[in-house]
Design an enzyme around this catalytic site. Structure first.
Site, mmCIF file in Angstrom:
data_model
loop_
_atom_site.group_PDB
_atom_site.id
_atom_site.type_symbol
_atom_site.label_atom_id
_atom_site.label_comp_id
_atom_site.label_asym_id
_atom_site.label_seq_id
_atom_site.Cartn_x
_atom_site.Cartn_y
_atom_site.Cartn_z
ATOM 1 N N GLN A 82 -3.597 5.152 22.057
ATOM 2 C CA GLN A 82 -4.661 6.147 22.164
ATOM 3 C C GLN A 82 -5.204 6.497 20.769
ATOM 4 O OE1 GLN A 82 -5.996 7.163 25.025
ATOM 5 N NE2 GLN A 82 -7.415 8.583 24.085
ATOM 6 N N ASP B 282 -7.564 -2.751 25.764
ATOM 7 C CA ASP B 282 -8.695 -1.994 25.203
ATOM 8 C C ASP B 282 -9.782 -2.935 24.678
ATOM 9 O OD1 ASP B 282 -8.811 0.809 25.196
ATOM 10 O OD2 ASP B 282 -7.224 0.987 23.696
ATOM 11 N N LYS C 197 -4.540 8.337 32.558
ATOM 12 C CA LYS C 197 -4.370 6.878 32.580
ATOM 13 C C LYS C 197 -3.055 6.512 33.266
ATOM 14 C CE LYS C 197 -7.259 6.187 28.519
ATOM 15 N NZ LYS C 197 -7.366 6.125 27.054
HETATM 16 N N1 GUN Z 1 -9.983 7.256 22.518
HETATM 17 C C1 GUN Z 1 -11.209 7.483 23.047
HETATM 18 N N2 GUN Z 1 -11.620 6.420 23.786
HETATM 19 C C2 GUN Z 1 -10.618 5.512 23.721
HETATM 20 C C3 GUN Z 1 -10.438 4.227 24.285
HETATM 21 O O1 GUN Z 1 -11.293 3.679 24.988
HETATM 22 N N3 GUN Z 1 -9.262 3.605 23.984
HETATM 23 C C4 GUN Z 1 -8.326 4.170 23.190
HETATM 24 N N4 GUN Z 1 -7.214 3.474 22.946
HETATM 25 N N5 GUN Z 1 -8.451 5.360 22.647
HETATM 26 C C5 GUN Z 1 -9.596 6.036 22.918
#
Ligand code: GUN
Length: 299
Positions: free
Chosen positions: A97, A120, A53
């Site tokens: 995350q 998100d 990311k």
């Molecule tokens: N962990 C797995 N998928 C995601 C996501 O889309 N966002 C976040 N913040 N954590 C994740």
């Protein structure tokens, strides 16, 4: 044989547009979109996701910061960091995350993120906006938003008259996916582990979205001939044919056999996966645009 939906190529298109718009925002307004990613603990899969990311954000010309906190970080301390990021004008998007260590209540932590920076789309404000169709100002979770772009490539933006079945009812994928399909005029059913005769229900779907996290659960006779199949699953399974201890990634759909029936299908890897990160970049750019009082770009 089904059309293979090339998520990697569509994701590259999205990222190319993000880069162009970000460069324009900087040239015309002096604004650089900023993304902060927060990770708590040492989960190896999460570390890989977070690193990719950050790398993609830099590639888009964003200001990219990562906060890595030890596994024993307390909930109050994490909330304090989020408050600091909420107040930081250089940050337009905050991503915490998941999963978080067990002693932290992730539901509470998500609600401490400012809805304006919740790229998100997990905050109640954004969930509510999606549920009520306020899509102009909502942040929509990245995986379903990316899946929707893939569906649009095959079926167009208006899905009137089509039946959609979403297998999986998570807050991150299943529920927001269902809301997006509904907003596009589909007739939507959400199926899950307690659904009776899942195979028969799946066979009614013109658009079938699999988001259950069970390797190759969806077989070819679950797929209506000509259906658009979107496989959100990413499951690592043993692959003894590749050598001892080797693994491979498979989706929630038995791809090779399902492709015989489907009209179009996403592969794993190379389908929905690359779209998730592309939509995170798009959401961060949108946040910077909205803060600047500019019209929301569409993707
Ligand atoms: N962990 C797995 N998928 C995601 C996501 O889309 N966002 C976040 N913040 N954590 C994740």
């Amino acid at each position: 044989m089904a059309e293979i939906i090339d998520g990697k190529a569509v994701a590259e298109d999205v990222v190319a547009k993000v880069k162009t718009l970000a460069a324009g925002l900087k040239a015309e307004k002096g604004i650089v979109p900023g993304l902060a990613v927060v990770i708590v603990g040492e989960d190896p899969a999460s570390q890989v996701y977070v690193a990719s990311k950050g790398k993609k954000a830099k590639e888009c010309g964003f200001h990219s910061v990562q906060h890595t906190l030890p596994a024993e970080t307390g909930e109050a301390e994490l909330a304090e960091l989020i408050e600091t990021l909420n107040a930081d004008p250089a940050i337009h998007g905050i991503l915490v995350q998941l999963p978080l260590p067990k002693h932290i209540d992730s539901g509470s932590i998500i609600q401490t993120i400012s809805p304006d920076k919740d790229v998100d789309g997990f905050h109640f404000v954004n969930v509510g906006k999606l549920g009520t169709g306020e899509l102009e100002t909502a942040f929509v979770p990245c995986t379903p938003a990316g899946s929707m772009l893939l569906i649009e490539r095959v079926r167009g933006k208006d899905l009137s008259g089509l039946n959609a079945v979403v297998v999986g009812r998570s807050n991150i994928v299943g529920k927001p996916m269902a809301n997006l399909l509904l907003a596009a005029n589909c007739t939507v059913t959400i199926a899950h582990s307690r659904t009776k005769d899942l195979a028969a229900l799946a066979r009614t779907a013109d658009i079938l979205v699999a988001a259950v996290g069970r390797p190759e659960m969806i077989r070819s006779d679950w797929v209506k001939p000509g259906a658009t199949v979107i496989d959100v699953g990413i499951n690592r399974v043993p692959a003894p044919d590749k050598g001892e201890g080797k693994t491979r990634l498979v989706g929630d759909v038995a791809y090779t056999e399902a492709a015989d029936n489907a009209g179009a299908i996403t592969p794993v890897p190379g389908g929905v996966g690359p779209m998730t990160i592309a939509l995170l970049m798009a959401n961060t750019l949108v946040s910077a645009y909205l803060r600047a009082g500019l019209a929301r770009p569409s993707f």
